[in-house]
Design a protein around this motif. Structure first.
Motif, short mmCIF file in Angstrom:
data_model
loop_
_atom_site.label_atom_id
_atom_site.label_comp_id
_atom_site.label_asym_id
_atom_site.label_seq_id
_atom_site.Cartn_x
_atom_site.Cartn_y
_atom_site.Cartn_z
N ILE A 184 0.77 -1.50 -0.15
CA ILE A 184 -0.14 0.00 0.01
C ILE A 184 0.86 1.41 0.06
CG2 ILE A 184 -1.82 1.28 1.17
CD1 ILE A 184 -3.09 -1.38 2.03
N VAL A 185 1.61 1.50 0.97
CA VAL A 185 2.80 2.56 1.04
C VAL A 185 3.54 2.88 -0.28
CG1 VAL A 185 4.46 3.97 2.33
CG2 VAL A 185 2.75 2.65 3.39
N TYR A 186 4.41 1.82 -0.70
CA TYR A 186 5.21 2.04 -1.67
C TYR A 186 4.24 2.22 -3.07
CZ TYR A 186 9.01 0.27 0.78
OH TYR A 186 9.99 -0.01 1.97
N PRO A 187 3.11 1.31 -3.45
CA PRO A 187 2.40 1.74 -4.28
C PRO A 187 1.89 3.21 -4.41
CG PRO A 187 1.96 -0.37 -3.70
CD PRO A 187 2.72 -0.07 -2.60
N THR A 188 1.40 3.60 -3.32
CA THR A 188 0.76 5.08 -3.22
C THR A 188 1.87 5.93 -3.53
OG1 THR A 188 -0.60 4.05 -1.51
CG2 THR A 188 -0.53 6.54 -1.82
N MET A 189 3.06 6.04 -3.15
CA MET A 189 4.46 6.58 -3.08
C MET A 189 4.45 6.81 -4.83
SD MET A 189 6.59 6.17 -0.07
CE MET A 189 7.87 7.24 -0.81
N LEU A 190 4.57 5.56 -5.37
CA LEU A 190 4.94 5.45 -6.91
C LEU A 190 3.83 6.38 -7.78
CD1 LEU A 190 6.16 1.83 -6.98
CD2 LEU A 190 7.38 3.92 -7.64
N THR A 191 2.61 6.14 -7.16
CA THR A 191 1.58 6.60 -8.12
C THR A 191 1.50 8.22 -7.77
OG1 THR A 191 0.25 4.77 -7.43
CG2 THR A 191 -0.93 6.38 -8.71
N VAL A 192 1.50 8.59 -6.58
CA VAL A 192 1.39 10.06 -6.25
C VAL A 192 2.77 10.79 -6.61
CG1 VAL A 192 0.95 11.71 -4.59
CG2 VAL A 192 -0.38 9.64 -4.40
N LEU A 193 3.83 10.35 -6.12
CA LEU A 193 4.97 11.09 -6.30
C LEU A 193 5.58 10.88 -7.76
CD1 LEU A 193 6.71 10.62 -2.81
CD2 LEU A 193 5.41 12.56 -3.64
N GLY A 194 5.39 9.51 -8.03
CA GLY A 194 6.30 9.35 -9.38
C GLY A 194 5.29 9.08 -10.75
N LYS A 195 4.00 9.22 -10.46
CA LYS A 195 2.99 9.13 -11.64
C LYS A 195 3.53 7.65 -12.30
CE LYS A 195 1.11 13.17 -10.87
NZ LYS A 195 1.42 13.31 -9.77
N LEU A 196 3.86 6.85 -11.34
CA LEU A 196 4.27 5.33 -12.07
C LEU A 196 3.30 4.38 -11.50
CD1 LEU A 196 8.02 5.56 -11.28
CD2 LEU A 196 7.16 5.85 -13.33
N ASN A 197 3.15 3.21 -12.51
CA ASN A 197 2.26 2.36 -12.18
C ASN A 197 2.89 1.28 -11.16
OD1 ASN A 197 0.92 -0.24 -12.63
ND2 ASN A 197 0.31 0.11 -14.69
N PRO A 198 2.34 1.28 -10.29
CA PRO A 198 2.77 0.15 -9.10
C PRO A 198 2.51 -1.19 -9.39
CG PRO A 198 0.66 1.11 -8.46
CD PRO A 198 0.98 1.95 -9.74
N ILE A 199 1.64 -1.58 -10.38
CA ILE A 199 1.73 -3.00 -10.72
C ILE A 199 2.77 -3.35 -11.44
CG2 ILE A 199 0.12 -4.84 -11.77
CD1 ILE A 199 -1.39 -3.52 -9.24
N LYS A 200 2.95 -2.68 -12.55
CA LYS A 200 4.44 -2.84 -13.07
C LYS A 200 5.70 -2.90 -12.36
CE LYS A 200 2.77 -1.81 -17.75
NZ LYS A 200 1.97 -0.59 -18.15
N PHE A 201 5.37 -1.91 -11.29
CA PHE A 201 6.75 -2.06 -10.69
C PHE A 201 7.00 -3.25 -9.61
CE2 PHE A 201 8.21 -1.23 -6.01
CZ PHE A 201 9.60 -0.91 -6.51
N LEU A 202 5.80 -3.69 -9.21
CA LEU A 202 5.65 -4.91 -8.25
C LEU A 202 5.96 -6.28 -9.00
CD1 LEU A 202 2.85 -3.96 -5.73
CD2 LEU A 202 5.28 -4.14 -5.28
N MET A 203 5.60 -6.33 -10.22
CA MET A 203 5.87 -7.31 -11.14
C MET A 203 7.33 -7.52 -11.25
SD MET A 203 3.02 -9.18 -11.77
CE MET A 203 3.16 -10.31 -12.92
N LYS A 204 8.02 -6.58 -11.53
CA LYS A 204 9.35 -6.42 -11.78
C LYS A 204 10.13 -6.61 -10.51
CE LYS A 204 9.34 -4.14 -16.15
NZ LYS A 204 9.80 -3.09 -17.22
#
Ligand code: ASP
Length: 438
Positions: free
Chosen positions: A249-269
């Motif tokens: 929850i925390v990292y995906p939120t940060m990635l989305t809000v601060l980085g505008k990055l897709n957290p699912i893609k991130f977590l898969m990698k």
């Protein structure tokens, strides 16, 4: 099949094999007693030859092979990163942003941990064992950490794997090389070739990972004290919940809000470095994999990744601070000590600071915990209660630690225009296929 899939399958099979060995009592299966004149010894086939023999050797050899890569990889790639960036001001900006985010995520992590600890109250009514013993080692004091940033002897820093000192030396040497004209250029081109060779070696070692991960995990699960965990189930459960919330929850939120990055893609990698971290319980040993993941799989510029990953492996331990938060409250409750708000604030501060000076190796979290407990006047012997279940938690929190390093790295890289979005969004970027590529 990709390497990641293979590693995950071997990890799961390893856990199952280990648990079977554990739960069926195969560990105690002996070949009978051989009596000689002086001693009576039993030969345990599974315990001594399979788990303590084959699994142990394969796991250790792999772990050492990974560790073998860390120092040359960090030194060479950070040198190359610095020279490629060729901009001391930018370097300072990247460093500052990374440091702030690392400290911030750690402070968030420990706050979440403390909140969950007060929600579940794992230590209330816990029967304290009477024979507790724990000799505390202390994390180095903060001023010492600051002074020791300067590598008095870079060779010694490398020999002992002192990550912060290696980072400082590599950056300084890289900066000097960019200012040294022709000789500098020659050295840079030599290091660039060296970097390619080392990355090749990382790939070669990674191809051995499935078998090694199988052995590492099977050994841990075969030896794990299921009974100890069930006694401490509330503590165990609280740490696990906080770890999962932070990672999912925390990292995906940060990635989305601060980085505008897709957290699912991130977590898969993240699956590969997370598995390595879980198997080795060491963010330091996982550096080669983490660094490869951010640069080749996620598209982070090498200059950013080669700095922030080794830096994070040393100073950013969110998972570890979660364990410390829960453990502090748990031990205080078990001893019947009420913690004041000021004490809780001290815990957050101390846990965040303690993570700066300690390397990411197995079990270091408990040393940091000793420092935290001492600061707030909780008996350090309390660590003796949780030590028995620490290994599995150590493995899990290390996976969270490296996830935090990568999340911050991606966010910082994106904010500075140093993230290749095509690579980040491509699920197949940089995957290692099954066939041998060397
Ligand atoms: N094993 C952890 C790491 O390497 C540190 C710890 O929590 O003990 O990141």
């Amino acid at each position: 099949m990709t390497l990641t899939k293979k590693i995950i399958i071997f990890m799961v099979v390893g856990a199952i094999v280990g648990l079977i060995i554990n739960l069926t009592g195969l560990m105690d299966w002996s070949l009978g007693v051989s009596n000689d004149l002086f001693e009576t010894s039993k030969t345990y086939l599974v315990k001594d030859y399979l788990v303590g023999g084959v699994f142990y050797v394969i796991g250790k050899v792999f772990l050492y092979a990974l560790q073998m890569l860390v120092v040359p990889l960090v030194f060479v790639s950070l040198f190359c990163g610095t020279t490629a960036l060729n901009d001391p001001a930018m370097l300072g900006k990247l460093g500052g942003k990374t440091l702030i985010l690392y400290l911030l995520t750690t402070a968030i992590a420990i706050s979440i941990a403390i909140s969950f600890a007060y929600l579940f109250n794992p230590g209330v009514g816990f029967d304290l064992p009477t024979d507790l013993e724990y000799t505390a080692k202390q994390a180095p004091p903060f001023v010492e950490v600051l002074i020791n940033l300067v590598p008095r002897n870079p060779v010694q820093a490398m020999a002992t794997g002192n990550m912060l000192q290696i980072i400082v030396f590599s950056i300084l040497l890289g900066l000097a090389a960019t200012m040294a004209g022709k000789p500098g250029e020659r050295i840079i081109s030599l290091f660039e070739d060296f970097n390619v060779v080392i990355m090749k070696l990382v790939k070669m070692v990674m191809e051995l990972a499935p078998y090694a991960v199988f052995a590492l995990i099977a050994k841990v699960f075969a030896e794990i004290g299921v009974e100890a965990i069930s006694k401490l189930s509330m503590y165990f459960f609280t740490v696990m919940v906080a770890l999962f919330i932070h990672a999912l929850i925390v990292y995906p939120t940060m990635l989305t809000v601060l980085g505008k990055l897709n957290p699912i893609k991130f977590l898969m990698k993240m699956r590969t470095p997370m598995t390595f971290a879980f198997g080795t319980a060491s963010s330091n040993a996982t550096i080669p994999v983490t660094m490869r993941t951010v640069t080749e799989r996620m598209g982070v510029d090498k200059a950013v990744g080669s700095f922030s990953i080794p830096f994070g492996a040393t100073i950013n331990m969110d998972g570890t601070s979660i364990m410390q938060g829960v453990a502090t409250v748990f031990i205080a409750q078990a001893y019947g000590i009420d913690l004041t708000l000021t004490q809780l604030g001290t815990v957050v501060l101390m846990a965040t600071m303690a993570s700066i000076g300690t390397a990411g190796v197995p079990g270091v979290g408990l040393i940091m915990l000793a420092t935290v407990l001492t600061q707030v006047g909780i008996p350090v012997e309390g660590i003796g209660i949780i030590i028995g279940v620490d290994r599995l938690l150590d493995m899990t929190r290390t996976a969270v630690n490296v996830t935090g390093d990568c999340a911050v790295t991606c966010i910082v890289a994106k904010s500075e225009g140093k993230l290749d979005m095509d690579v980040f969004n491509d699920p197949g970027a940089g995957v290692i296929e099954e066939e041998h590529t060397y």
